[in-house]
Design a protein around this motif. Structure first.
Motif, PDB file in Angstrom:
ATOM      1  N   UNK A 241       0.989  -1.052  -0.137  1.00 42.94           N
ATOM      2  CA  UNK A 241      -0.092  -0.112   0.023  1.00 42.94           C
ATOM      3  C   UNK A 241       0.898   1.256   0.152  1.00 42.94           C
ATOM      4  N   UNK A 242       0.498   2.096  -0.854  1.00 44.23           N
ATOM      5  CA  UNK A 242       1.349   3.439  -0.967  1.00 44.23           C
ATOM      6  C   UNK A 242       0.422   4.402  -0.622  1.00 44.23           C
ATOM      7  N   UNK A 243       0.742   5.634  -0.104  1.00 48.06           N
ATOM      8  CA  UNK A 243       0.149   6.773   0.076  1.00 48.06           C
ATOM      9  C   UNK A 243       0.626   7.843  -0.812  1.00 48.06           C
ATOM     10  N   UNK A 244      -0.256   8.369  -1.880  1.00 44.64           N
ATOM     11  CA  UNK A 244       0.289   9.236  -2.835  1.00 44.64           C
ATOM     12  C   UNK A 244      -0.317  10.857  -2.232  1.00 44.64           C
ATOM     13  N   UNK A 245      -0.821  10.987  -1.236  1.00 41.97           N
ATOM     14  CA  UNK A 245      -1.192  12.129  -0.673  1.00 41.97           C
ATOM     15  C   UNK A 245      -0.131  12.609   0.400  1.00 41.97           C
ATOM     16  N   UNK A 246      -0.403  13.982   0.663  1.00 48.72           N
ATOM     17  CA  UNK A 246       0.360  14.688   1.526  1.00 48.72           C
ATOM     18  C   UNK A 246      -0.280  14.508   3.131  1.00 48.72           C
ATOM     19  N   UNK A 247      -1.483  14.001   2.948  1.00 45.85           N
ATOM     20  CA  UNK A 247      -2.244  13.760   4.439  1.00 45.85           C
ATOM     21  C   UNK A 247      -2.075  12.486   4.696  1.00 45.85           C
TER      22      UNK A 247
END
Length: 882
Positions: free
Chosen positions: A565-571
């Motif tokens: 799983x990868x977070x592509x947001x800044x939040x």
């Protein structure tokens, strides 16, 4: 590995995107990476201005184009030139890496665009899928759908409006590959069908017009009576190479196919025969463009011989001639006033045609050509004025939930009479674009203007999927609907930055708008400045491995599924991961909580998946079940993965797919405790497939092959084309044969004749040259020829195990072999003789050697149960024959 983009030069980004020709200029090729806006480059841009003519070359695949012809036409004759490929080469082989099918099509699309940046041509595609080698046009047409691919050819002709069309293929069996034959047939049909308003009327309803090219030529492989022969050896001082050499360099961009070439300067000719003509010819043509006016006088003809238009055309020609005379290496900007005056007159000519009483067809085509010529003038003016526009996003990957920033900068050097104006940013309907700040200031090397924009896209903005793959592929065709740029090589850029400026002229200032696609720029420690397109990605990217998980019927052992799983947001993102499993299947744990604090942070999670407890009989049909990985966060569900196709010679592109795995439950057994050494060739996914059978696989690099203890392996397997790319296989042939002689099993997957340096086995065998036989029909019947352990244990193999195969049976079969080899199976394409050289086995000392041309590299990753059962037996040979 980050790719190395060809640097976008000034000459490349100067083309204006004009209404009615937008789709053409979004895919214009960039200039050579070594080209700059010096006097020589400006001279070439000016040389293009008085030329009005176009050529379309049509064939089947990436690499079918005449690579030497394209730069001669585009850079030598300054003609609008394009290559139309029926497919993107999706079903071919890959010398660079593991990409297959759609991913390989993306790579080969980018390789064609890299070639076009060198040779100066444009690139278009039909929507046919390359389903592999075919031996007949009939099979190809049946799989592609004749009418729908013909419609694709017609659409490109109607959009591009070529004066002449050149077919690379005859449309007969002489072309060999069935795809080649089909492309030849379709090109000939499309030449006439594009002019017929009764054919594909939906294209006319979408705004296209019928178009009749003047001539259709066949590009001959040699020469013939009444043929037209053209020398391609003109020398281009700007590039310091002949057009044939530029073409050779362009062809070397087909690196996934191993097309690197070297060519010395010498005579190079190509010939053409006339296949069809819009007007009957009294005699065979002496040249490709007999009877065609390739000058600006074309507009006089379209006006019906109007004296006013003729005078205007002569004035424009005089402006171009004046610019040529004034061009100086030390002061190239001196040509700008003449070019601006020519552009102003060209626009007046456009207004004349808008108000003319000519037929709608003539007026429409004149306006079409004038829009293209206006773009040529703007390009030349920008180069001469030293005008450069950069449009840069602050990230290569953007998400619907967050705004991002784009900075558009215009810089002009060396021309005081140029006045910079408004800076704007254009995007899709529904996107919110806010100008945050703007700045204009003189600098030591020229004037500069800049504006920053905040861009917010709607929450339901789709990811940047290549347009031909938005809808699921239908067999051997990519259905595309409601896409205005269908036929183009790639999606247009998401956003375009514009800088308006004025050039002082004899009267009113001449207004020019220069545009540049918005890109992301970064700096690599090895490659330096790098650029890539901006792509929309999901807030959370989800990946699941393996793509295929094996559940043997005689085992109740759970199998692991790994989810990334990868977070592509800044939040910060908090939520849970889970698998969507059918009834009876279970995962442990059922759910896994996650927290990802910032952009780019990733986690990996492991689920143990168990099949239903109910036992199935050994002869039960194989079960194939799709399981999806899902991330839930902030009330949203995410289940999209993506692959970035990325190499140094091409632009990086995203390919989006569901985050899913295939669970295969069937009867398969393998000897316990197997250790396999794998010698990777050009790249395949076989090692991972073997691991899913419970095999311990170790990849053998050059050092292990030279000095390692090979005896610790029960079997050694060579990957596809290993003998083509691994010289150490030849160097250490004796070590490998010693390993077999001492009791090991060696399984050699196919290698092409071009790469084989005998010996590859313990005894001689031969593929019969470059055209080694293959079996292209995946359903071709297979006959087991011998009672051999490979068919007995641990799995009882029958003809049923050859059912459900994909794309082909095999390729590069042996045609002759030493009597020490035993042929185990035979098969053949319809109407052809049996091929028995696809699985040869020989005893050598205490061990066994196997050569197999059957395409395990396609069948195993595709989850074909019979292929797993057969390969399990091959790997088990060393234990089962001791």
């Amino acid at each position: 590995m980050r790719h190395r983009l060809a640097i976008q030069t000034l000459a490349a980004i100067l083309a204006v995107l004009l209404l009615g020709t937008l789709w053409l200029y979004r895919d214009q090729p960039q200039a050579l990476a070594s080209e700059s806006a010096d006097a020589a480059a400006i001279a070439k841009a000016i040389d293009r201005l008085p030329v009005v003519g176009s050529v379309l070359l049509a064939a089947a695949h990436p690499d079918d184009e005449n690579s030497q012809l394209l730069p001669y036409l585009a850079r030598g004759l300054h003609l609008r030139t394009a290559y139309l490929s029926a497919t993107r080469g999706d079903g071919g082989q890959n010398l660079l890496g593991n990409e297959q099918y759609e991913a390989l099509g993306i790579l080969r699309t980018e390789e064609l665009l890299a070639a076009r940046r060198l040779d100066g041509a444009e690139q278009f595609f039909a929507q046919a899928f390359d389903f592999g080698f075919s031996k007949s046009a009939e099979e190809t047409m049946e799989k592609w759908g004749r009418e729908q691919v013909l419609g694709d050819f017609v659409r490109v002709i109607r959009k591009f409006r070529p004066d002449i069309i050149i077919s690379r293929f005859t449309g007969t069996s002489r072309d060999g590959h069935g795809n080649h034959q089909a492309a030849g047939i379709l090109t000939r049909e499309a030449f006439r069908a594009a002019a017929d308003p009764q054919r594909f009327p939906e294209q006319l309803e979408a705004g296209l017009r019928p178009w009749q090219a003047s001539k259709l030529f066949l590009n001959l492989r040699g020469a013939a009576d009444d043929s037209v022969t053209v020398s391609l050896e003109g020398f281009d001082p700007l590039y310091g190479r002949t057009y044939a050499e530029i073409g050779t360099e362009a062809r070397s961009m087909h690196r996934s196919q191993g097309m690197g070439r070297s060519r010395g300067r010498g005579p190079y000719f190509t010939s053409f025969s006339l296949l069809d003509s819009a007007s009957p010819a009294a005699a065979p043509p002496e040249g490709l463009f007999d009877g065609m006016d390739l000058t600006l006088n074309r507009f006089t003809q379209l006006s019906g011989g109007s004296d006013a238009v003729a005078r205007r055309v002569r004035s424009i020609e005089q402006d171009i001639a004046t610019a040529k005379k004034m061009l100086s290496p030390t002061q190239p900007s001196a040509v700008v006033p003449s070019l601006a005056r020519g552009l102003d007159r060209l626009r007046e000519l456009r207004n004349d045609f808008r108000q003319s009483q000519q037929s709608e067809q003539q007026r429409d085509h004149a306006l079409f050509l004038l829009a293209l010529k206006e773009a040529d003038f703007i390009r030349a003016i920008g180069m001469a004025a030293g005008m450069q526009v950069d449009a840069l996003a602050d990230s290569a990957e953007v998400v619907p939930s967050e705004p991002f920033t784009v900075t558009v900068t215009g810089i002009v050097r060396g021309l005081e009479s140029l006045q910079l104006g408004e800076v704007t940013l254009q995007g899709p309907d529904g996107w919110k674009i806010e100008k945050l700040a703007s700045d204009a200031a003189p600098g030591g090397s020229g004037d500069r203007t800049e504006a920053k924009f905040r861009v917010t896209m709607p929450g339901d903005t789709p990811v940047s999927q290549p347009y031909w793959m938005v809808e699921p592929r239908a067999g051997a065709y990519f259905p595309v609907t409601d896409v205005p740029w269908i036929g183009a090589a790639q999606n247009p850029a998401l956003l375009t930055g514009s800088v308006q400026y004025e050039v002082a002229g004899e009267g009113s200032p001449v207004e020019v708008v220069q545009q540049s696609d918005v890109i992301y720029r970064f700096y690599d420690r090895i490659y330096g400045k790098q650029e890539q397109p901006v792509s929309v990605v999901p807030d959370l990217g989800v990946w699941v491995e393996p793509a295929v998980a094996i559940f043997p019927l005689d085992s109740d052992e759970p199998q692991p599924l790994l989810v990334k799983l990868r977070n592509n947001t800044s939040a910060e993102q908090q939520g849970v991961l889970r698998l969507e499993l059918p009834a009876g299947w279970q995962s442990n744990p059922p759910r896994i909580p996650f927290t990802l604090a910032e952009r780019g942070e990733e986690i990996s999670a492991r689920f143990e998946v168990s099949a239903p407890a109910a036992k199935l009989p050994d002869d039960a049909e194989a079960q194939s079940i799709a399981v999806k990985a899902v991330a839930e966060a902030k009330g949203q569900s995410y289940s999209t993965s993506y692959e970035i196709v990325d190499y140094p010679h091409v632009q990086a592109r995203h390919w989006f797919r569901p985050a899913a795995s295939q669970l295969l439950r069937f009867d398969v057994k393998i000897a316990s405790g197997l250790r396999v050494g794998y010698i990777m060739g050009s790249g395949d996914n076989v090692p991972g497939a073997l691991e899913r059978l419970g095999v311990s696989v170790e990849q053998l690099g050059p050092e292990a092959l030279a000095f390692g203890d090979l005896g610790e392996f029960d079997a050694i397997v060579t990957g596809i084309r290993a003998y083509e790319v691994r010289d150490d296989l030849i160097i250490h042939h004796d070590r490998l044969m010693e390993y077999v002689r001492d009791g090991g099993s060696m399984i050699v997957q196919y290698s092409r004749p071009i790469g084989i340096s005998p010996p590859i086995g313990p005894y001689p065998m031969d593929q019969g040259g470059r055209a080694a036989p293959r079996i292209t029909v995946e359903e071709a019947p297979v006959e087991i020829l011998a009672s051999h352990p490979v068919f007995q244990s641990p799995n009882r193999i029958t003809e049923k195990d050859f059912e459900g195969w994909v794309q082909e049976r095999g390729l590069y079969f042996m045609v002759s072999w030493d009597p020490q080899y035993q042929a185990l199976v035979s098969s053949h394409d319809p109407g052809e003789p049996d091929l028995k050289g696809g699985m040869l086995v020989a005893s050598y000392g205490k061990g066994l050697y196997v050569y197999s041309a059957y395409s395990w590299f396609r069948q195993l990753p595709a989850g074909v149960p019979g292929a797993y059962r057969i390969f399990a037996n091959l790997l088990s040979l060393s234990k089962n024959t001791r």
